[in-house]
Design a protein around this motif. Structure first.
Motif, mmCIF file in Angstrom:
data_model
loop_
_atom_site.group_PDB
_atom_site.id
_atom_site.type_symbol
_atom_site.label_atom_id
_atom_site.label_comp_id
_atom_site.label_asym_id
_atom_site.label_seq_id
_atom_site.Cartn_x
_atom_site.Cartn_y
_atom_site.Cartn_z
ATOM 1 N N PRO A 39 0.807 -1.226 0.000
ATOM 2 C CA PRO A 39 0.000 0.000 0.000
ATOM 3 C C PRO A 39 0.836 1.270 0.000
ATOM 4 O O PRO A 39 1.954 1.299 0.519
ATOM 5 C CB PRO A 39 -0.815 -0.127 1.289
ATOM 6 N N VAL A 40 0.265 2.312 -0.568
ATOM 7 C CA VAL A 40 0.899 3.618 -0.589
ATOM 8 C C VAL A 40 0.530 4.347 0.701
ATOM 9 O O VAL A 40 -0.646 4.594 0.977
ATOM 10 C CB VAL A 40 0.433 4.437 -1.813
ATOM 11 N N ALA A 41 1.530 4.675 1.506
ATOM 12 C CA ALA A 41 1.283 5.300 2.805
ATOM 13 C C ALA A 41 0.539 6.624 2.635
ATOM 14 O O ALA A 41 0.912 7.464 1.815
ATOM 15 C CB ALA A 41 2.606 5.528 3.535
ATOM 16 N N GLY A 42 -0.517 6.786 3.412
ATOM 17 C CA GLY A 42 -1.260 8.036 3.416
ATOM 18 C C GLY A 42 -2.147 8.266 2.215
ATOM 19 O O GLY A 42 -2.709 9.368 2.064
ATOM 20 N N ALA A 43 -2.308 7.282 1.356
ATOM 21 C CA ALA A 43 -3.125 7.456 0.154
ATOM 22 C C ALA A 43 -4.599 7.581 0.509
ATOM 23 O O ALA A 43 -5.113 6.898 1.400
ATOM 24 C CB ALA A 43 -2.927 6.281 -0.792
ATOM 25 N N ASP A 44 -5.287 8.462 -0.192
ATOM 26 C CA ASP A 44 -6.718 8.628 -0.001
ATOM 27 C C ASP A 44 -7.475 7.491 -0.686
ATOM 28 O O ASP A 44 -6.970 6.879 -1.635
ATOM 29 C CB ASP A 44 -7.183 9.961 -0.591
ATOM 30 N N PRO A 45 -8.690 7.209 -0.237
ATOM 31 C CA PRO A 45 -9.516 6.214 -0.929
ATOM 32 C C PRO A 45 -9.726 6.612 -2.391
ATOM 33 O O PRO A 45 -9.686 7.791 -2.748
ATOM 34 C CB PRO A 45 -10.833 6.252 -0.157
ATOM 35 N N VAL A 46 -9.959 5.639 -3.223
ATOM 36 C CA VAL A 46 -10.194 5.882 -4.648
ATOM 37 C C VAL A 46 -11.436 6.742 -4.827
ATOM 38 O O VAL A 46 -12.476 6.494 -4.201
ATOM 39 C CB VAL A 46 -10.357 4.548 -5.405
ATOM 40 N N ASP A 47 -11.324 7.740 -5.690
ATOM 41 C CA ASP A 47 -12.458 8.601 -6.032
ATOM 42 C C ASP A 47 -12.921 8.250 -7.448
ATOM 43 O O ASP A 47 -12.337 8.695 -8.425
ATOM 44 C CB ASP A 47 -12.047 10.071 -5.966
ATOM 45 N N PRO A 48 -13.966 7.442 -7.583
ATOM 46 C CA PRO A 48 -14.413 7.029 -8.922
ATOM 47 C C PRO A 48 -14.744 8.189 -9.843
ATOM 48 O O PRO A 48 -14.460 8.142 -11.043
ATOM 49 C CB PRO A 48 -15.648 6.172 -8.624
ATOM 50 N N ALA A 49 -15.334 9.247 -9.320
ATOM 51 C CA ALA A 49 -15.703 10.390 -10.158
ATOM 52 C C ALA A 49 -14.487 11.031 -10.790
ATOM 53 O O ALA A 49 -14.546 11.536 -11.921
ATOM 54 C CB ALA A 49 -16.476 11.415 -9.331
ATOM 55 N N ALA A 50 -13.362 11.009 -10.085
ATOM 56 C CA ALA A 50 -12.141 11.590 -10.634
ATOM 57 C C ALA A 50 -11.565 10.725 -11.754
ATOM 58 O O ALA A 50 -10.822 11.217 -12.609
ATOM 59 C CB ALA A 50 -11.102 11.756 -9.526
ATOM 60 N N LEU A 51 -11.926 9.452 -11.771
ATOM 61 C CA LEU A 51 -11.383 8.538 -12.779
ATOM 62 C C LEU A 51 -12.254 8.453 -14.027
ATOM 63 O O LEU A 51 -11.737 8.421 -15.143
ATOM 64 C CB LEU A 51 -11.213 7.140 -12.173
ATOM 65 N N ILE A 52 -13.573 8.393 -13.852
ATOM 66 C CA ILE A 52 -14.442 8.196 -15.014
ATOM 67 C C ILE A 52 -15.558 9.239 -15.099
ATOM 68 O O ILE A 52 -16.449 9.115 -15.939
ATOM 69 C CB ILE A 52 -15.064 6.778 -15.026
ATOM 70 N N GLY A 53 -15.509 10.262 -14.252
ATOM 71 C CA GLY A 53 -16.543 11.285 -14.284
ATOM 72 C C GLY A 53 -17.738 10.927 -13.409
ATOM 73 O O GLY A 53 -17.968 9.758 -13.093
ATOM 74 N N LYS A 54 -18.509 11.943 -13.042
ATOM 75 C CA LYS A 54 -19.645 11.734 -12.145
ATOM 76 C C LYS A 54 -20.850 11.104 -12.837
ATOM 77 O O LYS A 54 -21.664 10.434 -12.196
ATOM 78 C CB LYS A 54 -20.078 13.072 -11.546
ATOM 79 N N LYS A 55 -20.978 11.309 -14.141
ATOM 80 C CA LYS A 55 -22.164 10.845 -14.851
ATOM 81 C C LYS A 55 -22.340 9.337 -14.714
ATOM 82 O O LYS A 55 -21.434 8.556 -14.989
ATOM 83 C CB LYS A 55 -22.071 11.223 -16.330
ATOM 84 N N GLY A 56 -23.514 8.930 -14.286
ATOM 85 C CA GLY A 56 -23.845 7.520 -14.185
ATOM 86 C C GLY A 56 -23.446 6.860 -12.878
ATOM 87 O O GLY A 56 -23.707 5.671 -12.693
ATOM 88 N N LEU A 57 -22.813 7.584 -11.966
ATOM 89 C CA LEU A 57 -22.372 6.984 -10.708
ATOM 90 C C LEU A 57 -23.395 7.136 -9.587
ATOM 91 O O LEU A 57 -23.338 6.401 -8.595
ATOM 92 C CB LEU A 57 -21.042 7.603 -10.259
ATOM 93 N N ARG A 58 -24.315 8.067 -9.731
ATOM 94 C CA ARG A 58 -25.302 8.281 -8.682
ATOM 95 C C ARG A 58 -26.148 7.030 -8.449
ATOM 96 O O ARG A 58 -26.553 6.354 -9.403
ATOM 97 C CB ARG A 58 -26.208 9.454 -9.055
#
Length: 324
Positions: A39-58
């Protein structure tokens, strides 16, 4: 009565299937090369919206959002997905997802709501997430993948078993490419059920027929695959699986088994630092095999999942020789 051990194999030689794309989605890591470093020390949880955009994730649960991210990365890496969508016929691309606890939070929430109130109190937007195949279904809908669609959730061997199903689907001629994703979320429900911190991510690969058009060059070939009644039998089967000079007394990288079970000459790697990977582990092993090949190593990679007293599943990946 004398007990016997049966070894079932899906191939006796290197199959006409290869990993052509890979997507890793973990806190602080989005490529397979860093998997063995932990693991990467201090890494934040994955943000899906930052990877593929917010559309369709709601209204999508955490595991589905993570699965969509890794599927997008793997399809793009394989040359099958462009800015305007899929670049090959969708009916020739299928999906297999491995997840043992993917939507457990949704199921538990629905059960609690029914127990405390009634079925009418269930959210119509949340209810579809209680389906056990929701991750695979949403991946197919999002990217227009109309081939066979499966979910595997059979415990510790789930990830490698998902790869075996993908390979069988390719061999049957029902698809040219299969997206295989392994994903597990980390939340209060999964921690309560397992007593452990979960990986909160995973990996996806695209497995393609070697004669299929439209995919990127093979990264690793899928070698023999075995399922046995006992773990030691699977270790022995894997050790004997690669013929000729490539074998060199089982030299190569071994993933999964206890180091004491590895034949002489083999290296080992442990991915347990990422948390309880459960159904994602087999796909993280596959991504590690791709990284091994990408680094220039030419020895086979052996992956094994299973318990000492139970069934085991194992697969061999063979790096593709690259032109100088």
């Amino acid at each position: 009565m004398t007990a016997t051990t049966t070894v079932t194999t899906t191939a006796t030689t290197s199959a006409a299937a290869a990993v052509t794309g890979v997507g890793v989605v973990l806190p602080g890591l989005n490529e397979p090369g860093g998997l063995r470093h932990g693991p990467v020390a201090g890494a934040d949880p994955v943000d899906p919206a930052a990877l593929i955009g917010k559309k369709g994730l709601r209204f999508k649960d955490r595991a589905t959002q993570l699965g969509l991210c890794m599927a997008a990365a793997a399809l793009t890496d394989a040359g099958l997905l462009g800015p305007r969508g899929l670049l090959v016929p969708g009916d020739r691309v299928g999906v297999v997802v491995s997840s043992n606890l993917g939507n457990a939070d949704t199921v538990c929430r629905a059960v609690a709501t029914i127990a405390e109130e009634n079925t009418g109190a269930l959210s119509p937007m949340d209810t579809p997430n209680a389906s056990s195949n929701i991750i695979a279904s949403e991946i197919a809908i999002r990217f227009g993948l109309r081939g066979p669609n499966l979910t595997v959730c059979n415990g510790v061997t789930s990830g490698l078993d998902a790869l075996r199903w993908a390979r069988l689907t390719l061999r049957s001629g029902r698809a040219d490419h299969m997206v295989v994703a392994g994903v597990e979320p980390d939340n209060d429900v999964t921690r309560r059920l397992t007593g452990a911190r979960m990986v909160d991510g995973g990996a996806a690969v695209v497995v393609s027929r070697t004669d299929a058009a439209g995919a990127a060059a093979p990264r690793v070939l899928l070698g023999p695959s075995f399922r046995t009644e006992k773990l030691p039998d699977c270790v022995a089967a894997l050790a004997d699986a690669v013929p000729g000079p490539a074998r060199e007394a089982a030299a190569g990288l071994w993933l999964g088994p206890d180091p004491s079970a590895v034949p002489p000459g083999g290296e080992t790697a442990d991915l347990s630092g990422w948390g309880d990977c459960s159904g994602a582990l087999g796909l993280l092993h596959c991504a590690t095999a791709v990284a091994w090949a990408d680094s220039g190593r030419t020895e086979p990679v052996y992956a094994l999942l299973g318990g000492a007293g139970g069934e085991a599943s194992g697969t061999v990946w063979i790096p593709v020789e690259r032109a100088a």
